[in-house]
Write a protein that holds these residues in place. Structure first.
Motif, mmCIF file in Angstrom:
data_model
loop_
_atom_site.group_PDB
_atom_site.id
_atom_site.type_symbol
_atom_site.label_atom_id
_atom_site.label_comp_id
_atom_site.label_asym_id
_atom_site.label_seq_id
_atom_site.Cartn_x
_atom_site.Cartn_y
_atom_site.Cartn_z
ATOM 1 N N MET A 1 30.303 -9.830 -14.799
ATOM 2 C CA MET A 1 29.828 -10.863 -13.863
ATOM 3 C C MET A 1 30.479 -12.194 -14.217
ATOM 4 S SD MET A 1 25.930 -11.818 -12.734
ATOM 5 C CE MET A 1 25.342 -12.135 -14.380
ATOM 6 N N ASN A 2 30.892 -12.945 -13.187
ATOM 7 C CA ASN A 2 31.450 -14.274 -13.400
ATOM 8 C C ASN A 2 30.673 -15.291 -12.564
ATOM 9 O OD1 ASN A 2 32.446 -14.096 -10.724
ATOM 10 N ND2 ASN A 2 34.354 -13.161 -11.459
ATOM 11 N N LEU A 3 31.142 -16.545 -12.607
ATOM 12 C CA LEU A 3 30.417 -17.614 -11.912
ATOM 13 C C LEU A 3 30.341 -17.350 -10.412
ATOM 14 C CD1 LEU A 3 29.079 -20.249 -12.902
ATOM 15 C CD2 LEU A 3 31.101 -21.454 -12.096
ATOM 16 N N GLN A 4 31.423 -16.840 -9.837
ATOM 17 C CA GLN A 4 31.433 -16.549 -8.406
ATOM 18 C C GLN A 4 30.383 -15.495 -8.054
ATOM 19 O OE1 GLN A 4 35.219 -15.250 -6.910
ATOM 20 N NE2 GLN A 4 34.641 -15.527 -4.782
ATOM 21 N N ASP A 5 30.219 -14.504 -8.932
ATOM 22 C CA ASP A 5 29.219 -13.461 -8.693
ATOM 23 C C ASP A 5 27.811 -14.046 -8.677
ATOM 24 O OD1 ASP A 5 31.124 -11.427 -8.589
ATOM 25 O OD2 ASP A 5 31.073 -11.129 -10.761
ATOM 26 N N ILE A 6 27.569 -15.020 -9.547
ATOM 27 C CA ILE A 6 26.247 -15.646 -9.593
ATOM 28 C C ILE A 6 25.918 -16.288 -8.253
ATOM 29 C CG2 ILE A 6 24.894 -17.495 -10.664
ATOM 30 C CD1 ILE A 6 26.539 -16.985 -13.237
ATOM 31 N N TYR A 7 26.874 -17.027 -7.710
ATOM 32 C CA TYR A 7 26.644 -17.694 -6.431
ATOM 33 C C TYR A 7 26.535 -16.676 -5.293
ATOM 34 C CZ TYR A 7 27.064 -22.458 -8.163
ATOM 35 O OH TYR A 7 26.824 -23.652 -8.808
ATOM 36 N N LEU A 8 27.283 -15.598 -5.387
ATOM 37 C CA LEU A 8 27.179 -14.548 -4.364
ATOM 38 C C LEU A 8 25.804 -13.899 -4.402
ATOM 39 C CD1 LEU A 8 30.698 -12.825 -4.526
ATOM 40 C CD2 LEU A 8 29.712 -14.101 -2.592
ATOM 41 N N ASN A 9 25.284 -13.649 -5.597
ATOM 42 C CA ASN A 9 23.956 -13.043 -5.729
ATOM 43 C C ASN A 9 22.864 -13.952 -5.189
ATOM 44 O OD1 ASN A 9 25.019 -10.762 -6.940
ATOM 45 N ND2 ASN A 9 24.702 -11.508 -9.030
#
Length: 323
Positions: free
Chosen positions: A1-9
């Motif tokens: 998981m990366n920062l972009q994944d956090i915002y996508l979630n």
């Protein structure tokens, strides 16, 4: 998981926050509405709403209640930016004209006041007196931090303790409160609230320390402002303090001469080179990493979850970012 994944979630819930922000800045007076929307559309990472939402997962996750807290905290953050731009006489922020540049200082000050008022209204609708007390105290301390920064402009003998207290009040406090209120509104346990509040504080301190380094070393095209803007405006940060305490007599004198000129001397470039080469950048980043480690230690005492991992990744990004 990366920062972009956090915002996508969090995308669905962040969209709810964004829509609520747009509704909250509505005003019958066109100039207030337009100035507030201008700031809203300038973007930002919405870090404080993200902290609210992620912290809310350690209790009963009710997006509508958490959204009110997230919106209020983001509007308070936006209001401080508007007021800061007036104080700093800043014409751009994030590559866009500031409210004071697009309109004038008076409109900017009233727009900031409007955002503060709307934030308090959002919190009132939560119906939890504790939330209002916590935020009122935070706003009091934030104002003291702003006054201290004004008093410390071009200060030659600023202590480390006063500097750390100032960045706590100006930056770390609102991040800490974001985690605190997210957990509180969700009904998390007292221990989880305490750990999340401490995590937010440590991350906020690391964030500002890294920011102070980036002001000296960052790319103007990415930062949206010239390198050394803080120092030119009289804001003495830790990298500068380090050289004032540990540098050679010649280097210390050149920094002092620049401060005594109230930023008017034409050797800013030379002073920046002295600070960059004087060990202050490394010392500041090392302190930032120590705060990061404290933040992660808090997280390690929370239940294992995707949200805990997200908070860890955000903390690491904050310390290692280059913008």
């Amino acid at each position: 998981m990366n920062l972009q994944d956090i915002y996508l979630n969090l995308k669905k819930d962040l969209e709810i926050v964004e829509q609520a922000l747009a509704r909250s800045v509505e005003a019958d007076v066109a100039v207030l509405r337009d100035a507030s929307l201008h700031l809203l559309k300038s973007g930002g990472k919405r870090m404080r709403p993200v902290f609210v939402l992620l912290s809310g997962h350690f209790g009963r996750y009710e997006v509508e209640r958490l959204c009110r807290a997230a919106v209020a905290l983001e509007m308070i953050h936006m209001a401080t930016l508007v007021h800061d731009d007036v104080i700093d006489d800043a014409d751009t922020r994030r590559g866009r004209k500031t409210v004071k540049a697009e309109w004038d200082n008076r409109v900017a000050m009233y727009a900031g006041d409007w955002l503060f008022a709307r934030a308090l209204r959002e919190l009132a609708d939560l119906g939890d007196h504790r939330v209002q007390v916590i935020l009122a105290e935070a706003m009091r301390l934030m104002c003291l931090g702003e006054i201290e920064q004004i008093e410390d402009l071009y200060a030659e003998r600023l202590s480390l303790r006063r500097y750390l207290r100032r960045i706590k009040r100006k930056t770390a406090l609102l991040m800490s409160i974001s985690c605190h209120l997210g957990a509180l509104v969700a009904g998390a346990s007292e221990e989880h609230i305490r750990l999340l509040r401490a995590y937010g504080y440590y991350v906020g301190m690391a964030f500002q320390l890294t920011d102070d380094v980036l002001d000296l070393t960052g790319d103007e095209r990415i930062l949206g402002k010239p390198a050394g803007s803080d120092l030119k405006q009289g804001n003495v940060t830790l990298p500068v303090l380090h050289v004032l305490h540990t540098g050679t007599a010649d280097h210390r004198q050149k920094i002092l001469d620049f401060l005594r000129s109230q930023g008017m001397a034409d050797n800013l470039g030379e002073v920046l080179d002295i600070v960059r080469g004087g060990g202050g950048v490394e010392a500041t980043l090392e302190l930032s990493r120590r705060y990061l480690n404290k933040a992660i230690d808090c997280l390690n005492r929370l239940p294992d979850s995707h949200q805990r991992e997200s908070l860890r990744l955000i903390a690491e990004f904050i310390v290692r970012r280059n913008y």
